[in-house]
Design a protein around this motif. Sequence first.
Motif, short mmCIF file in Angstrom:
data_model
loop_
_atom_site.label_atom_id
_atom_site.label_comp_id
_atom_site.label_asym_id
_atom_site.label_seq_id
_atom_site.Cartn_x
_atom_site.Cartn_y
_atom_site.Cartn_z
N SER A 47 -54.13 15.60 30.27
CA SER A 47 -54.96 15.42 29.08
C SER A 47 -56.42 15.19 29.47
CB SER A 47 -54.44 14.24 28.26
OG SER A 47 -55.25 14.03 27.13
N GLY A 48 -57.33 15.99 28.89
CA GLY A 48 -58.75 15.87 29.16
C GLY A 48 -59.22 16.51 30.45
N PRO A 51 -58.75 23.09 33.72
CA PRO A 51 -57.81 23.79 34.60
C PRO A 51 -58.31 23.85 36.06
CG PRO A 51 -58.01 24.97 32.54
CD PRO A 51 -59.06 23.88 32.51
N GLU A 52 -59.62 24.03 36.26
CA GLU A 52 -60.16 24.09 37.62
C GLU A 52 -59.92 22.78 38.36
OE1 GLU A 52 -62.39 27.04 35.10
OE2 GLU A 52 -61.71 24.98 34.82
N SER A 53 -60.10 21.66 37.65
CA SER A 53 -59.86 20.35 38.26
C SER A 53 -58.37 20.13 38.52
CB SER A 53 -60.39 19.24 37.35
OG SER A 53 -61.78 19.38 37.16
N ALA A 54 -57.54 20.57 37.58
CA ALA A 54 -56.09 20.41 37.75
C ALA A 54 -55.59 21.20 38.95
CB ALA A 54 -55.36 20.85 36.48
N ALA A 55 -56.07 22.43 39.10
CA ALA A 55 -55.64 23.26 40.24
C ALA A 55 -56.07 22.63 41.55
CB ALA A 55 -56.20 24.67 40.10
N ALA A 56 -57.29 22.11 41.61
CA ALA A 56 -57.78 21.45 42.82
C ALA A 56 -56.97 20.19 43.12
CB ALA A 56 -59.27 21.11 42.67
N ARG A 57 -56.67 19.42 42.07
CA ARG A 57 -55.87 18.20 42.24
C ARG A 57 -54.47 18.52 42.76
NH1 ARG A 57 -52.25 16.62 39.03
NH2 ARG A 57 -53.07 17.64 37.16
N GLU A 58 -53.85 19.53 42.15
CA GLU A 58 -52.49 19.91 42.58
C GLU A 58 -52.47 20.40 44.02
OE1 GLU A 58 -49.55 19.48 41.25
OE2 GLU A 58 -50.21 18.70 39.31
#
Length: 139
Positions: A47-48, A51-58
């Motif tokens: 939430s919030g 997608p670019e941040s989520a991919a980097a985090r994953e």
Amino acid sequence: MSEQAPDDQRPPIAAAVVIQDGAVLLVRRRVKEGSLSWQFPAGEVESGELPESAAAREANEETGITVTNGKKLGERVHPNTGRKMVYIAFDSAKGEASVVDDEELDSLAWVKHSELKEYVPYPFFGPVQDHLDAALLSS
């Protein structure tokens, strides 16, 4: 027992397409049935979160690498899972990739273009394949 939301109401999955030294990073997942499947590091967008941040985090949570400056390649509803997928390209990684999340992953590999079909025998999503062709064949 709680019910899962329908696929169209669940958060999208962000996939990190990481290329370094002429190879793309693939991870082999452990899935419920015990079978293994090669794919990009990926996970749900929180939430919030972009997608670019989520991919980097994953990518970091699963393999320990740090990637920055992601560029969206495209998105689709995955034909096998019914989940919305967002593909993010990263052209470099800091750190040594390893299996960090060993509950979710079995192994990882840096795969050259000529080896892709050995790992993923089905076609990639068009924009992802175009990116892999351009980035891996030019190196």
